[in-house]
Design a protein around this motif. Sequence first.
Motif, PDB file in Angstrom:
ATOM      1  N   ILE A 296       1.180  -8.429  46.668  1.00 15.58           N
ATOM      2  CA  ILE A 296       1.149  -7.197  47.462  1.00 15.58           C
ATOM      3  C   ILE A 296       2.559  -6.935  47.964  1.00 15.58           C
ATOM      4  O   ILE A 296       3.123  -7.745  48.702  1.00 15.58           O
ATOM      5  CB  ILE A 296       0.174  -7.316  48.652  1.00 15.58           C
ATOM      6  N   TYR A 297       3.144  -5.834  47.512  1.00 16.67           N
ATOM      7  CA  TYR A 297       4.486  -5.439  47.951  1.00 16.67           C
ATOM      8  C   TYR A 297       4.324  -4.225  48.844  1.00 16.67           C
ATOM      9  O   TYR A 297       3.929  -3.154  48.381  1.00 16.67           O
ATOM     10  CB  TYR A 297       5.374  -5.126  46.749  1.00 16.67           C
ATOM     11  N   ALA A 298       4.588  -4.391  50.142  1.00 17.14           N
ATOM     12  CA  ALA A 298       4.362  -3.312  51.102  1.00 17.14           C
ATOM     13  C   ALA A 298       5.678  -2.916  51.746  1.00 17.14           C
ATOM     14  O   ALA A 298       6.185  -3.613  52.622  1.00 17.14           O
ATOM     15  CB  ALA A 298       3.368  -3.767  52.161  1.00 17.14           C
TER      16      ALA A 298
ATOM     17  N   ASP B 169       5.841   2.817  50.039  1.00 18.98           N
ATOM     18  CA  ASP B 169       4.751   2.665  49.077  1.00 18.98           C
ATOM     19  C   ASP B 169       4.159   1.266  49.203  1.00 18.98           C
ATOM     20  O   ASP B 169       4.762   0.377  49.809  1.00 18.98           O
ATOM     21  CB  ASP B 169       5.254   2.883  47.647  1.00 18.98           C
ATOM     22  N   THR B 170       2.971   1.072  48.646  1.00 20.87           N
ATOM     23  CA  THR B 170       2.330  -0.244  48.619  1.00 20.87           C
ATOM     24  C   THR B 170       1.865  -0.519  47.193  1.00 20.87           C
ATOM     25  O   THR B 170       1.168   0.301  46.608  1.00 20.87           O
ATOM     26  CB  THR B 170       1.118  -0.288  49.562  1.00 20.87           C
TER      27      THR B 170
ATOM     28  N   THR C  45      -0.744   1.396  42.659  1.00 27.89           N
ATOM     29  CA  THR C  45       0.092   1.640  43.831  1.00 27.89           C
ATOM     30  C   THR C  45      -0.583   2.668  44.725  1.00 27.89           C
ATOM     31  O   THR C  45      -1.480   3.400  44.292  1.00 27.89           O
ATOM     32  CB  THR C  45       1.475   2.171  43.423  1.00 27.89           C
TER      33      THR C  45
ATOM     34  N   SER D  70       2.392   5.055  51.533  1.00 29.39           N
ATOM     35  CA  SER D  70       2.409   3.725  52.158  1.00 29.39           C
ATOM     36  C   SER D  70       1.314   3.568  53.208  1.00 29.39           C
ATOM     37  O   SER D  70       1.271   2.559  53.900  1.00 29.39           O
ATOM     38  CB  SER D  70       3.765   3.480  52.807  1.00 29.39           C
TER      39      SER D  70
ATOM     40  N   ALA E 299      -3.420   2.149  50.466  1.00 31.26           N
ATOM     41  CA  ALA E 299      -3.399   0.736  50.086  1.00 31.26           C
ATOM     42  C   ALA E 299      -4.807   0.208  49.863  1.00 31.26           C
ATOM     43  O   ALA E 299      -5.057  -0.569  48.943  1.00 31.26           O
ATOM     44  CB  ALA E 299      -2.695  -0.081  51.162  1.00 31.26           C
TER      45      ALA E 299
ATOM     46  N   PRO F  80       6.361  -6.479  56.665  1.00 25.91           N
ATOM     47  CA  PRO F  80       5.630  -5.708  55.651  1.00 25.91           C
ATOM     48  C   PRO F  80       5.261  -4.322  56.177  1.00 25.91           C
ATOM     49  O   PRO F  80       5.108  -4.119  57.387  1.00 25.91           O
ATOM     50  CB  PRO F  80       4.377  -6.537  55.400  1.00 25.91           C
TER      51      PRO F  80
ATOM     52  N   GLY G 283       0.659  -0.771  54.807  1.00 24.21           N
ATOM     53  CA  GLY G 283      -0.440  -0.946  53.865  1.00 24.21           C
ATOM     54  C   GLY G 283      -0.809  -2.392  53.582  1.00 24.21           C
ATOM     55  O   GLY G 283      -1.850  -2.660  52.974  1.00 24.21           O
ATOM     56  N   ALA G 284       0.016  -3.333  54.010  1.00 28.17           N
ATOM     57  CA  ALA G 284      -0.196  -4.737  53.630  1.00 28.17           C
ATOM     58  C   ALA G 284      -1.518  -5.294  54.147  1.00 28.17           C
ATOM     59  O   ALA G 284      -2.300  -5.884  53.396  1.00 28.17           O
ATOM     60  CB  ALA G 284       0.955  -5.587  54.149  1.00 28.17           C
TER      61      ALA G 284
END
Length: 160
Positions: A42-44, A48-49, A66, A78, A83, A117, A120-121
């Motif tokens: 998970i890249y937040a 964007d997420t 995404t 985001s 998310a 983060p 959205g994380a």
Amino acid sequence: AFLESQSKIPNPATMPKDESAKEIYRPANATDDTRIFGVCHIYASFNDTFVHVTDLSGRETIGKVTGGMKVKADRDESSPYAAMLAAQDVVQMIKKRGINAVHVRLRAVGGTRSKTPGPGAQSALRALARAGLKIGRIEDVTPVPTDGTRKKGGRRGRRL
């Protein structure tokens, strides 16, 4: 004769899509209650997420969605809602492939930029758990410089 041989080459775009050709990640002796793990990256960021599930080695992508793929407005990419929708889509993809548990690797932008983060994380992780996936390890993999390059903004910082 050359044109005749060209027409016999199959075109991948016109070939019928075979869903059964996708590999199911399951050992031969696995029962229905066996946990088959994947890794959920998970890249937040604050723009964007990304919710990206791979096999355990991280080499093969199983599903990736995404926040920007789920909402139309740029400012909502985001958001926690986007998310959550992205995570729900990924869960559907990976359950078809036989994965029922994930290890989570959570990442913020990092480096000389934000190490927290994005919004959205938490909702992405929550959506994974609510969809019935078992969560294994949760790991923060945000890149933190040990002594990096100079931060953007100059000596007196960003002046508004």
